[in-house]
Design a protein around this motif. Structure first.
Motif, PDB file in Angstrom:
ATOM      1  N   UNK A  58      13.500   7.237  -2.992  1.00  0.00           N
ATOM      2  CA  UNK A  58      13.391   8.280  -1.926  1.00  0.00           C
ATOM      3  C   UNK A  58      13.432   7.544  -0.685  1.00  0.00           C
ATOM      4  N   UNK A  59      13.546   8.334   0.521  1.00  0.00           N
ATOM      5  CA  UNK A  59      13.380   7.836   1.781  1.00  0.00           C
ATOM      6  C   UNK A  59      12.337   6.948   2.109  1.00  0.00           C
ATOM      7  N   UNK A  60      11.121   7.187   1.784  1.00  0.00           N
ATOM      8  CA  UNK A  60       9.950   6.499   1.913  1.00  0.00           C
ATOM      9  C   UNK A  60      10.262   5.143   1.267  1.00  0.00           C
ATOM     10  N   UNK A  61      10.768   5.119   0.006  1.00  0.00           N
ATOM     11  CA  UNK A  61      10.941   4.050  -0.851  1.00  0.00           C
ATOM     12  C   UNK A  61      12.017   3.086  -0.144  1.00  0.00           C
ATOM     13  N   UNK A  62      12.876   3.738   0.646  1.00  0.00           N
ATOM     14  CA  UNK A  62      13.955   3.027   1.194  1.00  0.00           C
ATOM     15  C   UNK A  62      13.392   2.293   2.400  1.00  0.00           C
ATOM     16  N   UNK A  63      12.580   2.993   3.152  1.00  0.00           N
ATOM     17  CA  UNK A  63      11.902   2.467   4.344  1.00  0.00           C
ATOM     18  C   UNK A  63      10.927   1.296   3.929  1.00  0.00           C
ATOM     19  N   UNK A  64      10.313   1.456   2.757  1.00  0.00           N
ATOM     20  CA  UNK A  64       9.363   0.212   2.405  1.00  0.00           C
ATOM     21  C   UNK A  64       9.995  -0.842   2.050  1.00  0.00           C
ATOM     22  N   UNK A  65      11.278  -0.528   1.296  1.00  0.00           N
ATOM     23  CA  UNK A  65      12.083  -1.641   0.670  1.00  0.00           C
ATOM     24  C   UNK A  65      12.856  -2.566   1.780  1.00  0.00           C
ATOM     25  N   UNK A  79      24.376  -7.964 -16.692  1.00  0.00           N
ATOM     26  CA  UNK A  79      24.665  -6.798 -17.573  1.00  0.00           C
ATOM     27  C   UNK A  79      22.998  -6.051 -17.468  1.00  0.00           C
ATOM     28  N   UNK A  80      22.713  -5.645 -18.648  1.00  0.00           N
ATOM     29  CA  UNK A  80      21.808  -4.878 -19.004  1.00  0.00           C
ATOM     30  C   UNK A  80      20.342  -5.500 -18.535  1.00  0.00           C
ATOM     31  N   UNK A  81      20.153  -6.599 -18.030  1.00  0.00           N
ATOM     32  CA  UNK A  81      19.062  -7.156 -17.711  1.00  0.00           C
ATOM     33  C   UNK A  81      18.356  -6.377 -16.597  1.00  0.00           C
ATOM     34  N   UNK A  82      19.031  -5.949 -15.559  1.00  0.00           N
ATOM     35  CA  UNK A  82      18.644  -5.106 -14.664  1.00  0.00           C
ATOM     36  C   UNK A  82      18.744  -3.711 -14.781  1.00  0.00           C
ATOM     37  N   UNK A  83      17.661  -2.967 -14.292  1.00  0.00           N
ATOM     38  CA  UNK A  83      18.007  -1.319 -14.381  1.00  0.00           C
ATOM     39  C   UNK A  83      18.677  -1.001 -13.102  1.00  0.00           C
ATOM     40  N   UNK A  84      19.283   0.269 -13.097  1.00  0.00           N
ATOM     41  CA  UNK A  84      20.188   0.516 -12.060  1.00  0.00           C
ATOM     42  C   UNK A  84      19.441   0.698 -10.933  1.00  0.00           C
ATOM     43  N   UNK A  85      17.997   0.738 -10.830  1.00  0.00           N
ATOM     44  CA  UNK A  85      17.158   0.789  -9.779  1.00  0.00           C
ATOM     45  C   UNK A  85      17.191  -0.553  -9.212  1.00  0.00           C
ATOM     46  N   UNK A  91       0.772  -1.278   0.033  1.00  0.00           N
ATOM     47  CA  UNK A  91       0.124   0.041  -0.163  1.00  0.00           C
ATOM     48  C   UNK A  91       0.797   1.092  -0.184  1.00  0.00           C
ATOM     49  N   UNK A  92       2.096   0.972   0.273  1.00  0.00           N
ATOM     50  CA  UNK A  92       3.152   2.236   0.081  1.00  0.00           C
ATOM     51  C   UNK A  92       3.602   2.596  -1.012  1.00  0.00           C
ATOM     52  N   UNK A  93       3.175   1.835  -2.001  1.00  0.00           N
ATOM     53  CA  UNK A  93       3.452   2.273  -3.493  1.00  0.00           C
ATOM     54  C   UNK A  93       4.545   1.747  -4.260  1.00  0.00           C
ATOM     55  N   UNK A  94       5.208   0.831  -3.451  1.00  0.00           N
ATOM     56  CA  UNK A  94       6.336   0.155  -3.926  1.00  0.00           C
ATOM     57  C   UNK A  94       6.044  -0.736  -5.498  1.00  0.00           C
ATOM     58  N   UNK A  95       6.717  -0.614  -6.271  1.00  0.00           N
ATOM     59  CA  UNK A  95       6.379  -1.653  -7.401  1.00  0.00           C
ATOM     60  C   UNK A  95       6.289  -3.276  -6.878  1.00  0.00           C
ATOM     61  N   UNK A  96       5.262  -3.680  -7.151  1.00  0.00           N
ATOM     62  CA  UNK A  96       5.103  -5.045  -6.784  1.00  0.00           C
ATOM     63  C   UNK A  96       6.064  -5.924  -7.372  1.00  0.00           C
ATOM     64  N   UNK A  97       6.194  -5.589  -8.788  1.00  0.00           N
ATOM     65  CA  UNK A  97       7.266  -6.346  -9.503  1.00  0.00           C
ATOM     66  C   UNK A  97       8.721  -6.725  -8.881  1.00  0.00           C
ATOM     67  N   UNK A  98       8.889  -5.460  -8.286  1.00  0.00           N
ATOM     68  CA  UNK A  98      10.278  -5.044  -7.783  1.00  0.00           C
ATOM     69  C   UNK A  98      10.403  -5.902  -6.658  1.00  0.00           C
TER      70      UNK A  98
END
Length: 163
Positions: A128-135, A90-96, A38-45
């Motif tokens: 973002x800090x919010x995303x880091x907290x959620x990850x 390699x490029x299979x994964x994004x920097x994120x 619910x915090x908004x992180x991409x579920x695929x990630x």
């Protein structure tokens, strides 16, 4: 005659038994996962990260469970197939994704080695800090699930079409 720790004779407690004996634990861990979703992180990630943590922890149940979910979400097969070797992919994964995978490994293996400032710096460059907290919460939750399902040797949920 000694028994290897690798010997397996089925689950120590099966999933149904765990649900019966610890429903409040399941409810709490699911609520933690739902809060991240619910915090908004991409579920695929987050599913990709759960796959990687489960690989590192050797949890067959969680690995199969999150592979199943990731496939349903449409995570590309190469990302799932190469998760264990993401640095070489390699490029299979994004920097994120690479920053998040590195963070997943750092948190999952933190008892063995300190978390490098560089890993956090790469995370900050992508999230973002919010995303880091959620990850961080998501990774903590999958590590808890891995320790439950892995130690009790839950039977992996193999899809019927594959079995």
């Amino acid at each position: 005659m000694s028994t290897s720790s690798q010997d397996s004779h089925g689950p120590r407690i099966d999933w149904a038994g765990f649900e019966t004996h610890a429903p409040e634990v399941i409810k709490a861990l699911r609520a933690l996962g739902q809060a991240v979703d619910e915090g908004g992180l991409d579920k695929s990630l987050t599913e990709l990260l759960k796959v990687r943590a489960s690989q590192l922890n050797g949890c067959a149940f969680c690995l199969q469970f999150h592979l199943n979910l990731a496939r349903k979400l449409g995570v590309p097969a190469p990302k799932l197939d190469l998760a264990a070797t993401w640095r070489e992919a390699g490029s299979v994964y994004t920097a994120r994704e690479r920053a998040a995978l590195q963070w997943t490994e750092a948190l999952t293996l933190m008892a063995d080695r300190p978390i490098a400032d560089a890993a956090y710096g790469e995370l900050q460059a992508q999230f973002s800090e919010k995303e880091i907290a959620l990850l961080t919460t998501s990774i903590g939750a999958i590590n808890a699930w891995n320790r439950i399902a892995g130690s009790l040797q839950f039977t992996p949920p193999i899809p019927k079409a594959v079995a």
